[in-house]
Design a protein around this motif. Sequence first.
Motif, PDB file in Angstrom:
ATOM      1  N   VAL A 136       0.854  10.286   6.319  1.00  0.00           N
ATOM      2  CA  VAL A 136       2.127   9.563   6.268  1.00  0.00           C
ATOM      3  C   VAL A 136       2.751   9.467   7.654  1.00  0.00           C
ATOM      4  O   VAL A 136       3.431   8.485   7.974  1.00  0.00           O
ATOM      5  CB  VAL A 136       3.084  10.260   5.272  1.00  0.00           C
ATOM      6  CG1 VAL A 136       4.503   9.727   5.413  1.00  0.00           C
ATOM      7  CG2 VAL A 136       2.584  10.063   3.842  1.00  0.00           C
ATOM      8  N   ALA A 137       2.504  10.467   8.489  1.00  0.00           N
ATOM      9  CA  ALA A 137       3.077  10.465   9.843  1.00  0.00           C
ATOM     10  C   ALA A 137       2.561   9.293  10.678  1.00  0.00           C
ATOM     11  O   ALA A 137       3.183   8.920  11.677  1.00  0.00           O
ATOM     12  CB  ALA A 137       2.757  11.788  10.543  1.00  0.00           C
ATOM     13  N   MET A 138       1.441   8.695  10.279  1.00  0.00           N
ATOM     14  CA  MET A 138       0.884   7.573  11.026  1.00  0.00           C
ATOM     15  C   MET A 138       1.608   6.258  10.744  1.00  0.00           C
ATOM     16  O   MET A 138       1.426   5.278  11.449  1.00  0.00           O
ATOM     17  CB  MET A 138      -0.607   7.407  10.702  1.00  0.00           C
ATOM     18  CG  MET A 138      -1.472   8.575  11.144  1.00  0.00           C
ATOM     19  SD  MET A 138      -3.249   8.256  10.912  1.00  0.00           S
ATOM     20  CE  MET A 138      -3.344   8.150   9.127  1.00  0.00           C
ATOM     21  N   ARG A 175      -0.564  -3.833   3.295  1.00  0.00           N
ATOM     22  CA  ARG A 175      -1.978  -3.717   3.674  1.00  0.00           C
ATOM     23  C   ARG A 175      -2.162  -2.682   4.778  1.00  0.00           C
ATOM     24  O   ARG A 175      -3.135  -1.907   4.776  1.00  0.00           O
ATOM     25  CB  ARG A 175      -2.514  -5.083   4.121  1.00  0.00           C
ATOM     26  CG  ARG A 175      -2.749  -6.064   2.976  1.00  0.00           C
ATOM     27  CD  ARG A 175      -3.663  -7.203   3.409  1.00  0.00           C
ATOM     28  NE  ARG A 175      -3.079  -8.014   4.461  1.00  0.00           N
ATOM     29  CZ  ARG A 175      -2.285  -9.064   4.252  1.00  0.00           C
ATOM     30  NH1 ARG A 175      -1.979  -9.424   2.999  1.00  0.00           N
ATOM     31  NH2 ARG A 175      -1.798  -9.760   5.257  1.00  0.00           N
ATOM     32  N   ASN A 176      -1.217  -2.652   5.709  1.00  0.00           N
ATOM     33  CA  ASN A 176      -1.294  -1.656   6.785  1.00  0.00           C
ATOM     34  C   ASN A 176      -1.173  -0.238   6.227  1.00  0.00           C
ATOM     35  O   ASN A 176      -1.846   0.693   6.699  1.00  0.00           O
ATOM     36  CB  ASN A 176      -0.185  -1.898   7.813  1.00  0.00           C
ATOM     37  CG  ASN A 176      -0.443  -3.123   8.660  1.00  0.00           C
ATOM     38  OD1 ASN A 176      -1.570  -3.622   8.725  1.00  0.00           O
ATOM     39  ND2 ASN A 176       0.596  -3.643   9.299  1.00  0.00           N
ATOM     40  N   VAL A 177      -0.311  -0.063   5.238  1.00  0.00           N
ATOM     41  CA  VAL A 177      -0.130   1.245   4.611  1.00  0.00           C
ATOM     42  C   VAL A 177      -1.437   1.701   3.964  1.00  0.00           C
ATOM     43  O   VAL A 177      -1.886   2.842   4.156  1.00  0.00           O
ATOM     44  CB  VAL A 177       0.999   1.203   3.559  1.00  0.00           C
ATOM     45  CG1 VAL A 177       0.973   2.474   2.699  1.00  0.00           C
ATOM     46  CG2 VAL A 177       2.362   1.061   4.232  1.00  0.00           C
ATOM     47  N   LEU A 178      -2.073   0.815   3.220  1.00  0.00           N
ATOM     48  CA  LEU A 178      -3.332   1.152   2.563  1.00  0.00           C
ATOM     49  C   LEU A 178      -4.395   1.523   3.592  1.00  0.00           C
ATOM     50  O   LEU A 178      -5.163   2.477   3.402  1.00  0.00           O
ATOM     51  CB  LEU A 178      -3.820  -0.015   1.705  1.00  0.00           C
ATOM     52  CG  LEU A 178      -2.930  -0.445   0.535  1.00  0.00           C
ATOM     53  CD1 LEU A 178      -3.637  -1.530  -0.279  1.00  0.00           C
ATOM     54  CD2 LEU A 178      -2.570   0.720  -0.356  1.00  0.00           C
ATOM     55  N   SER A 179      -4.422   0.755   4.689  1.00  0.00           N
ATOM     56  CA  SER A 179      -5.416   1.003   5.727  1.00  0.00           C
ATOM     57  C   SER A 179      -5.187   2.350   6.404  1.00  0.00           C
ATOM     58  O   SER A 179      -6.128   3.136   6.587  1.00  0.00           O
ATOM     59  CB  SER A 179      -5.375  -0.119   6.766  1.00  0.00           C
ATOM     60  OG  SER A 179      -6.265   0.145   7.824  1.00  0.00           O
ATOM     61  N   LYS A 180      -3.947   2.644   6.777  1.00  0.00           N
ATOM     62  CA  LYS A 180      -3.650   3.885   7.477  1.00  0.00           C
ATOM     63  C   LYS A 180      -3.830   5.118   6.592  1.00  0.00           C
ATOM     64  O   LYS A 180      -4.210   6.192   7.070  1.00  0.00           O
ATOM     65  CB  LYS A 180      -2.227   3.838   8.045  1.00  0.00           C
ATOM     66  CG  LYS A 180      -2.068   2.869   9.205  1.00  0.00           C
ATOM     67  CD  LYS A 180      -0.658   2.899   9.758  1.00  0.00           C
ATOM     68  CE  LYS A 180      -0.512   1.954  10.950  1.00  0.00           C
ATOM     69  NZ  LYS A 180       0.849   1.979  11.527  1.00  0.00           N
ATOM     70  N   LEU A 181      -3.536   4.955   5.295  1.00  0.00           N
ATOM     71  CA  LEU A 181      -3.701   6.077   4.374  1.00  0.00           C
ATOM     72  C   LEU A 181      -5.135   6.167   3.859  1.00  0.00           C
ATOM     73  O   LEU A 181      -5.484   7.110   3.145  1.00  0.00           O
ATOM     74  CB  LEU A 181      -2.736   5.951   3.188  1.00  0.00           C
ATOM     75  CG  LEU A 181      -1.240   5.965   3.524  1.00  0.00           C
ATOM     76  CD1 LEU A 181      -0.418   5.942   2.242  1.00  0.00           C
ATOM     77  CD2 LEU A 181      -0.865   7.168   4.372  1.00  0.00           C
ATOM     78  N   ASN A 182      -5.939   5.176   4.220  1.00  0.00           N
ATOM     79  CA  ASN A 182      -7.354   5.137   3.847  1.00  0.00           C
ATOM     80  C   ASN A 182      -7.542   5.173   2.336  1.00  0.00           C
ATOM     81  O   ASN A 182      -8.311   5.974   1.792  1.00  0.00           O
ATOM     82  CB  ASN A 182      -8.114   6.298   4.502  1.00  0.00           C
ATOM     83  CG  ASN A 182      -9.624   6.139   4.409  1.00  0.00           C
ATOM     84  OD1 ASN A 182     -10.130   5.020   4.341  1.00  0.00           O
ATOM     85  ND2 ASN A 182     -10.348   7.255   4.394  1.00  0.00           N
ATOM     86  N   VAL A 183      -6.812   4.282   1.641  1.00  0.00           N
ATOM     87  CA  VAL A 183      -6.912   4.178   0.183  1.00  0.00           C
ATOM     88  C   VAL A 183      -7.191   2.728  -0.197  1.00  0.00           C
ATOM     89  O   VAL A 183      -6.999   1.807   0.601  1.00  0.00           O
ATOM     90  CB  VAL A 183      -5.623   4.663  -0.505  1.00  0.00           C
ATOM     91  CG1 VAL A 183      -5.420   6.150  -0.272  1.00  0.00           C
ATOM     92  CG2 VAL A 183      -4.404   3.882  -0.006  1.00  0.00           C
ATOM     93  N   ARG A 184      -7.620   2.530  -1.445  1.00  0.00           N
ATOM     94  CA  ARG A 184      -8.002   1.192  -1.894  1.00  0.00           C
ATOM     95  C   ARG A 184      -6.888   0.451  -2.605  1.00  0.00           C
ATOM     96  O   ARG A 184      -6.900  -0.778  -2.673  1.00  0.00           O
ATOM     97  CB  ARG A 184      -9.218   1.293  -2.829  1.00  0.00           C
ATOM     98  CG  ARG A 184     -10.478   1.790  -2.141  1.00  0.00           C
ATOM     99  CD  ARG A 184     -11.640   1.785  -3.114  1.00  0.00           C
ATOM    100  NE  ARG A 184     -12.875   2.202  -2.472  1.00  0.00           N
ATOM    101  CZ  ARG A 184     -14.049   2.269  -3.102  1.00  0.00           C
ATOM    102  NH1 ARG A 184     -14.125   1.934  -4.389  1.00  0.00           N
ATOM    103  NH2 ARG A 184     -15.125   2.647  -2.447  1.00  0.00           N
TER     104      ARG A 184
END
Length: 213
Positions: A136-138, A175-184
């Motif tokens: 989340v810090a990212m 989309r950025n959130v999904l990418s940074k959290l590495n989730v689908r």
Amino acid sequence: MNDRTVVYVIEDSVHLRAEISHNLGSLGIRSIVFNDVSELPAKIDRAVIFLFRHESSCRTLIDSYRADRAPVSAKVEFSCNAGFEKAVAAIREGASDFVVWPSEPGLLDRAIRRAEDDLRRSQPAKAMGGRAKEKVAMLTSRERQVLGKVIDGFTTERIAAKLSISPRTVDIHRRNVLSKLNVRNTAQAIVIALSSGEFQPAGDEFAMNPAYA
């Protein structure tokens, strides 16, 4: 090999500190003694058990220290002048056990073992929370805002109106959130966000909202 958890004894009485340390040692438990909270390390990265007097003036400070600087810890409280109410209060406020001092060796050992059991149960959840917090810090502040609104059950259009940005920009942030959290998907993002402890849902409606599919 002794794999018992180290006990941090916090007590301002030199005599009592020595007595507690000796009794723990006779049970094969290593202890480190401190006069007060100010002597504790800046941070403790390993699992530890805190043992301190229920009536201690630094009791609240110890709880704050555990929350902020000793993420994997448990506590056992004791009293030299115990009563049922003190024991109930200690357990209600998160102590693994409560002992009357001087304590019989068997009772002291049982109290420490209960704290060790609590540590074993809590470590996986705490580890997950730590990893979630790092992820989340990212996120940028705007991405965190969007994620927070998603958790509260807002649709893309409502988020856009609330933050005064376009729906397309909201979708980009999502989309950025999904990418940074590495989730689908968004549901997985919500699990990580809530595990981090930095987001709280406004209600339970997100569990059935089709926006999270």
